[in-house]
Design a protein around this motif. Structure first.
Motif, PDB file in Angstrom:
ATOM      1  N   GLU A 239      -2.181  -1.832   5.973  1.00  0.00           N
ATOM      2  CA  GLU A 239      -1.379  -2.897   5.382  1.00  0.00           C
ATOM      3  C   GLU A 239      -1.152  -4.024   6.370  1.00  0.00           C
ATOM      4  O   GLU A 239      -1.171  -5.197   6.005  1.00  0.00           O
ATOM      5  CB  GLU A 239      -0.040  -2.346   4.895  1.00  0.00           C
TER       6      GLU A 239
ATOM      7  N   VAL B 295      -6.101   2.241  -1.489  1.00  0.00           N
ATOM      8  CA  VAL B 295      -6.163   0.779  -1.546  1.00  0.00           C
ATOM      9  C   VAL B 295      -7.134   0.333  -2.632  1.00  0.00           C
ATOM     10  O   VAL B 295      -6.859  -0.589  -3.404  1.00  0.00           O
ATOM     11  CB  VAL B 295      -6.595   0.209  -0.180  1.00  0.00           C
TER      12      VAL B 295
ATOM     13  N   THR C 134      -6.454  -7.496  -0.817  1.00  0.00           N
ATOM     14  CA  THR C 134      -7.759  -6.858  -0.984  1.00  0.00           C
ATOM     15  C   THR C 134      -8.412  -7.205  -2.321  1.00  0.00           C
ATOM     16  O   THR C 134      -9.432  -6.619  -2.673  1.00  0.00           O
ATOM     17  CB  THR C 134      -7.615  -5.333  -0.863  1.00  0.00           C
TER      18      THR C 134
ATOM     19  N   ILE D 212       0.854  -1.172   0.000  1.00  0.00           N
ATOM     20  CA  ILE D 212       0.000   0.000   0.000  1.00  0.00           C
ATOM     21  C   ILE D 212       0.889   1.220   0.000  1.00  0.00           C
ATOM     22  O   ILE D 212       1.636   1.454   0.953  1.00  0.00           O
ATOM     23  CB  ILE D 212      -0.928   0.038   1.226  1.00  0.00           C
TER      24      ILE D 212
ATOM     25  N   PRO E 240      -5.303  -5.879   7.033  1.00  0.00           N
ATOM     26  CA  PRO E 240      -6.293  -5.798   5.954  1.00  0.00           C
ATOM     27  C   PRO E 240      -7.578  -6.549   6.258  1.00  0.00           C
ATOM     28  O   PRO E 240      -8.586  -6.342   5.579  1.00  0.00           O
ATOM     29  CB  PRO E 240      -5.558  -6.421   4.766  1.00  0.00           C
TER      30      PRO E 240
ATOM     31  N   SER F 205      -2.342  -9.717  -3.708  1.00  0.00           N
ATOM     32  CA  SER F 205      -3.094  -8.616  -3.109  1.00  0.00           C
ATOM     33  C   SER F 205      -4.065  -9.157  -2.077  1.00  0.00           C
ATOM     34  O   SER F 205      -4.895 -10.018  -2.381  1.00  0.00           O
ATOM     35  CB  SER F 205      -3.875  -7.854  -4.184  1.00  0.00           C
TER      36      SER F 205
END
Length: 506
Positions: free
Chosen positions: A336, A54, A174, A25, A339, A172
């Motif tokens: 970060e 993000v 996210t 991030i 999450p 990732s």
């Protein structure tokens, strides 16, 4: 494992120190001063800005991943890198990859399949079409690789399965696919819960790099034991074990053994979805580049260092922006490290463990003990419903439109979407539990567009009013479970009129 406790105020020994892996991030930009905002309101603005960053980063990842998963044979022209793909040329290419000058070693079978046409095509895709994003993904390996390899090794699995994360999510935390698979390992909610992950409106452990990796490794171990091959297990991770077993049974004759070559045998029969047929070639291509990035032109990879942290127990709802202030770090750093807290806040009414930068655990615990209850929360999040306006939302929460715009940098006041999340600064108030709203359940097509274009994989059925999944399966002469599996559905899934279902081949 010892943790620092932020309530009860008794120090329980040294803070835990661990290496972890999280999606990179970038530092959140500092928001300009906004009239009417207090210092704590500005904390909510920083959180809103970091969350927007993000979201943008995840969108860029998903765009590259969609391109990766949607590539069809027709979209792939002859390789532009002048890599030959047949006969003696294939042998020479394999020799160039694994000859005497090759220094990389693999614990998955890469050498026997490096000359496969689809492997070479995906090597080209990563080198050319998706080069910029793949460079970022390779840099993220520094955050994750050591932790994931350690867990794979502990389960007796090939450590190079770490590269599944490159093709699943670009590493990732996210990432959210069109089918609503989430996180680095792209778990559907049913599978994630089946492996012990907590998934609710406050916490989604599919986004936690440690817990999701533990779940993924356990899942992969189960698949390898069930199918007897690493590559078949990888394909089953993408398509489901039942589908892979059915394709094995369809092979002519009675195979004496089932091994990695079996995957390519069933892939050549084209009964599997294109994404599954290409899953192992993508893995092999990603592994080749990740092990030898300089050999493929990735000469400027800056691997991110592993994250190190302390853990602090937090008893009730507290914003990550507040904890960032207590830890003298940025909101982006806290996001970060954590999450799994999908709303940027720990859940109300229950204690959780929060990660803070290494060496800050004792400081955070001591400062939290002195923090007034009405300073634990600087914001609530509001989900837009039909007919709402920004001014109406501001009036409801007794804030100004300017404050809402500052906390939501990409907000378009005249284009609100139903279900859109808005950060509402709430500094200095004790936020009652009833003030929190739950995000709406997303209504989505259960079959992504990448399946609808693959006519060779089966026909399509548009759901009519009153139809059920079992009736549709019976109408097409297939089993209910085959229909559900082909469309990433479960027995609890809801289909609606207008949804398009893939009807698998019998």
């Amino acid at each position: 494992m010892k943790r620092l406790t932020a309530y009860g105020f008794s120090m329980m020994g040294a803070a835990v120190l661990a290496a972890c892996a999280g999606a990179h991030i970038p530092p959140a930009p500092v928001a300009p001063p906004v009239s009417g905002l207090t210092t704590r309101d500005s904390s909510a603005v920083q959180l809103g800005t970091a969350l927007a960053t993000v979201e943008q980063d995840s969108a860029a990842d998903q765009s590259a991943l969609d391109s990766l998963h949607e590539r069809s044979p027709d979209s792939l022209a002859a390789p532009r890198t002048n890599v030959a793909v047949r006969g003696e040329d294939v042998r020479q290419e394999a020799q160039s990859l694994f000859g005497n000058d090759a220094t990389a070693t693999f614990d998955i079978d890469v050498s026997n399949f490096a000359g496969n046409r689809r492997v070479l095509e995906y090597l080209e895709f990563f080198q050319l079409d998706s080069r910029d994003r793949f460079t970022i993904w390779l840099s993220r390996l520094g955050r994750y690789e050591g932790m994931i390899r350690e867990r794979l090794r502990a389960r007796g699995l090939p450590e190079d399965l770490v590269y599944l994360t490159l093709i699943e999510s670009g590493l990732s935390n996210t990432a959210v696919s069109r089918a609503r698979a989430v996180g680095m390992w792209q778990f559907m909610s049913s599978t994630g819960r089946g492996y012990g992950l907590v998934i609710d409106p406050w916490v989604d452990e599919r986004r936690d790099p440690f817990k999701a990796t533990d779940a993924a490794v356990n899942h992969l171990q189960d698949l390898v034991q069930r199918l007897g091959s690493v590559y078949l297990a990888a394909a089953a991770y993408n398509a489901g074990a039942g589908r892979i077993e059915r394709e094995i049974r369809r092979l002519p004759g009675e195979p004496d053994t089932v091994d990695d070559q079996t995957f390519f045998q069933i892939a050549d029969r084209r009964n599997l979805r294109r994404e599954t047929r290409d899953y192992v070639p993508k893995l092999i291509a990603a592994a080749l580049i990740a092990k030898q990035p300089g050999r493929y032109g990735f000469t400027e990879i800056e691997r991110l260092p592993p994250l190190v942290f302390d853990e602090v127990s937090v008893p009730d709802a507290t914003g990550l922006d507040v904890l960032a202030r207590l830890a003298d770090t940025s909101v982006a750093a806290m996001l970060e490290l954590n999450p799994q807290f999908v709303r940027g806040i720990t859940p109300p009414g229950r204690g959780v463990v929060v990660r803070v930068p290494r060496g800050r655990g004792a400081q955070v615990a001591e400062r939290y003990a002195d923090l007034p209850v009405n300073e634990r929360i600087t914001f609530v999040d509001h989900y837009v419903t039909s007919g709402q306006t920004l001014s109406g939302i501001a009036q409801r929460y007794m804030v100004t439109v300017t404050m809402l715009q500052a906390a939501n940098p990409h907000l378009r006041s005249h284009a609100l979407r139903v279900g859109q999340r808005i950060i509402v600064p709430m500094s200095g108030r004790v936020v009652p539990r009833g003030a929190w709203s739950n995000p709406p359940e997303p209504r989505m097509r259960r079959v992504s567009t990448r399946y609808r274009t693959a006519s060779a994989d089966g026909t399509r059925h548009r759901v009519a009013r009153g139809e059920t999944a079992s009736a549709i399966a019976k109408q097409h002469g297939i089993g209910l479970m085959a229909l559900l599996e082909a469309n990433d559905l479960t027995m609890r899934s809801v289909i609606r009129p207008g949804d398009v279902l893939l009807i698998p081949s019998r």
